[in-house]
Design an enzyme around this catalytic site. Structure first.
Site, short mmCIF file in Angstrom:
data_model
loop_
_atom_site.label_atom_id
_atom_site.label_comp_id
_atom_site.label_asym_id
_atom_site.label_seq_id
_atom_site.Cartn_x
_atom_site.Cartn_y
_atom_site.Cartn_z
CB SER A 312 -84.22 -23.97 74.68
OG SER A 312 -85.51 -23.40 74.52
CG ASP A 323 -83.61 -21.72 90.97
OD1 ASP A 323 -82.27 -21.63 90.89
OD2 ASP A 323 -84.44 -20.69 90.47
CE LYS A 337 -84.90 -20.38 71.94
NZ LYS A 337 -86.12 -20.67 72.65
#
Length: 496
Positions: A312, A323, A337
């Protein structure tokens, strides 16, 4: 008793657990005529139960059970909660509550340990991630929700609770008695694993996590002005507040960087979170904790450690740093999740925790069911992690949300399940060949203390920062995933 149509009318002010600020009315959602035939059928079933069931049933109890069943059928993370559960979730946000210190979920309708929280009674009692709790004192947990189980494990400090544990890796059931205490969560911990290197572990994302991290980073900069590398440990971190995740990632990213975007059915669920103070501000602090942060943390070489219990909000951080090419992810593929839950008060004594959006990494990746794949897959133990086949991730829940970006998700999940079955068969073969002495040795193997000199994964991260060779994962599945291949594609060699 409330009239049934009221259930469809209002969604009011939000509280703050892993949330989006902003759903204000059910009118924001897609409108549709009420299904009158189904509502009529519901009323008929209700009346039949009231009339013919073997014993009298309380109206409120029956309707509450119906609401809970409706909500829990949506996905593994949506749930209808009562006043006590609502208070419990608020206590967890602030980081202080009475209990044993454990993150739990569901597996096969049983309570599953996501992770014991560091330095709590559950942690010191030897409870492990992946353990199944089959009984709490004298109450079986089959069909019990995580919120109900949490309430059973809470209690006055100094009292005891006995958990019956089934440990899949050892194929045995045993009781553990744990003494409750006041849990004061310290979500940020630091250490110096080697001269010139810093280690920061975040156990969960709470209201005070961002200012606590900021204070720790300032101390690190003072004590190690020539810092060579930083390791951020998100292993066994089950998540928490979106705002705190944005603040933590923002401590290491350029100003105004996108950390995560969210998208759902209502307009207020469509937004981008940047590492601006307005996007990570919480009620527990009144000034920007990252203001005047030491500049070194924007560019010092950085490793993020993950495992299957990184979930999460911690996946938001790992994805943002990956990224942005700000950090190298080392460890295991995360839980997967990729959804956001909003806590919506319904009455003065009840609330709805409902999935309202998918979240996406800055590049637009949905990690739902897939997880964050490490740049360098590394095992937790030097001799490998054969019990990985027993790990349950988001994709293994029968009512999990689909990854709407991945057209091949079904085939990929089927292939992963076939690989898991094969790995479990090999695990059973190995277990059958073990002597009783070997089995006992496996049971007695010391649990890894994250951040210690015996932490194999941490030592591999240090090797990466120092430019030394790493020992990559022995799991063929992890190597395939790290290379971005489907689980059935033969993996080539991976060297670092």
């Amino acid at each position: 008793m409330r009239k049934l149509p009221c259930l469809f009318i209002s969604i009011a002010t939000l509280a703050a657990a892993a949330t989006l600020p902003g759903v204000t009315s059910a009118a924001d959602a897609q409108s549709a005529p009420l299904p009158l035939d189904q509502l009529r059928l519901f009323a008929e079933v209700f009346g039949q139960i009231k009339q013919d069931y073997v014993k009298p049933v309380d109206d409120e109890q029956l309707l509450t059970a119906a609401i809970k069943g409706m909500v829990s059928s949506l996905d593994p993370h949506s749930v209808y909660i009562d006043k006590t559960d609502f208070q419990d979730s608020q206590e967890r946000i602030t980081g202080r509550f009475a209990g044993i210190g454990i993150e739990i979920g569901l597996e096969d309708r049983l309570i599953k340990v996501i992770a014991p929280i560091d330095d709590t009674p559950a942690f010191h009692a030897g409870i492990r991630p992946g353990d199944l709790i089959t009984r709490i004192d004298d109450k079986p947990t089959l069909g019990v929700t995580p919120d109900q189980a949490s309430a059973l494990m809470r209690g006055n400090p100094g009292t005891k609770v006995t958990l019956t544990i089934y440990r899949k890796s050892e194929k045995r059931t045993f009781p553990l008695t744990v003494t409750r205490t006041i849990i004061k969560l310290q979500s940020v911990k630091t250490a110096v694993p080697a001269p010139g290197y810093a280690y920061v572990r975040i156990t969960s994302f709470q209201e005070r996590t961002t200012p606590d991290l900021a204070a720790k980073l300032r101390t690190i900069a003072q004590l190690q002005p020539n810092l060579k590398g930083l390791i951020l440990d998100l292993r066994n971190n089950g998540g928490g507040l979106v705002e705190s995740a944005v603040g933590v990632a923002g401590a290491f990213l350029p100003q105004a960087s996108i950390v995560v975007t969210t998208d759902g059915q209502v307009a207020s669920s469509k937004r981008a979170y940047r590492n601006n103070y307005s996007d990570y501000r919480m009620r527990s602090f009144d000034r920007d904790p990252l203001q005047n942060e030491p500049a070194i943390f924007k560019n010092v070489p950085m490793i993020v450690l993950t495992n299957a219990y990184t979930a999460s909000a911690s996946e938001i951080v790992a994805g943002a740093l990956q990224d942005g090419s700000r950090a190298t992810i080392v460890g295991k593929t995360t839980f997967g999740k990729g959804s956001v839950q909003t806590l919506v008060p319904m009455t003065s004594s009840s609330a709805l925790r409902m999935t309202t959006a998918y979240y996406y990494t800055p590049s637009g990746r949905s990690i739902q069911d897939i997880g964050i794949r490490p740049n360098i897959p590394v095992d937790q133990f030097a001799d490998g992690d054969p019990d990985d086949a027993l790990v349950t991730r988001e994709a293994d829940y029968p009512n999990h949300l689909a990854n709407i970006q991945d057209a091949n998700e079904k085939k990929e999940l089927e292939a992963r399940q076939r690989d898991r079955v094969e790995e479990m068969r090999l695990l059973d073969e190995r277990s059958d060949k073990e002597t009783p002495e070997q089995r006992q040795k496996d049971r007695d193997r010391a649990r890894v203390e994250f951040g210690s000199s015996d932490d194999f994964m941490l030592q591999q991260a240090l090797n990466k920062l120092r430019g030394k060779p790493l020992i990559v994962s022995k799991s063929l599945l992890e190597l395939r995933l790290a290379q971005g291949e489907s689980p059935q594609t033969p993996a080539g060699p991976v060297t670092h």
